[in-house]
Design a protein around this motif. Structure first.
Motif, PDB file in Angstrom:
ATOM      1  N   GLU A  26       0.834  -1.202   0.000  1.00  0.00           N
ATOM      2  CA  GLU A  26       0.000   0.000   0.000  1.00  0.00           C
ATOM      3  C   GLU A  26       0.872   1.257   0.000  1.00  0.00           C
ATOM      4  O   GLU A  26       0.616   2.205  -0.743  1.00  0.00           O
ATOM      5  CB  GLU A  26      -0.944   0.000   1.199  1.00  0.00           C
ATOM      6  N   ARG A  30       1.083   4.061  -2.998  1.00  0.00           N
ATOM      7  CA  ARG A  30       0.887   5.500  -2.795  1.00  0.00           C
ATOM      8  C   ARG A  30       2.104   6.298  -3.261  1.00  0.00           C
ATOM      9  O   ARG A  30       1.963   7.372  -3.838  1.00  0.00           O
ATOM     10  CB  ARG A  30       0.639   5.794  -1.323  1.00  0.00           C
ATOM     11  N   PRO A  33       2.445   5.673  -7.831  1.00  0.00           N
ATOM     12  CA  PRO A  33       1.173   5.274  -8.443  1.00  0.00           C
ATOM     13  C   PRO A  33       1.381   4.803  -9.880  1.00  0.00           C
ATOM     14  O   PRO A  33       2.301   5.235 -10.571  1.00  0.00           O
ATOM     15  CB  PRO A  33       0.334   6.541  -8.397  1.00  0.00           C
TER      16      PRO A  33
END
Length: 93
Positions: A26, A30, A33
């Motif tokens: 994750e 972030r 991207p």
């Protein structure tokens, strides 16, 4: 340690590693991207830049050739005005 305790510890360890991997994925998503999907028939940005550069170079070259021809025509016209033209000599008949 008994077998059940070992299995329980390994299970806890496995689940902790899975949670950590999920958090890392994750954070990576972030931080980096995925770029928007580009259709296959769309040129890559570098190709777009190259073709634009080529267009500008071609336009600049065409303008330089046009300017050089105009300057040459002016020079030739000036020379024609300064240098008398040779007349064909008459022959006695």
């Amino acid at each position: 340690m008994r077998r059940k305790e070992v299995v329980a510890r390994w299970t806890e360890l496995f689940l902790a590693v899975e949670r950590q991997n999920a958090v890392m994925r994750e954070l990576s998503r972030r931080a980096f991207p995925e770029p928007d999907a580009v259709p296959d028939d769309t040129p890559a940005p570098i190709e777009q830049a190259r073709s634009e550069h080529r267009r500008q170079a071609d336009a600049s070259h065409a303008a330089a050739v046009h300017r050089a021809r105009a300057e040459r025509a002016v020079r030739e016209a000036e020379m024609a005005a300064v240098v008398p033209q040779h007349r064909e000599l008459r022959t006695a008949a």
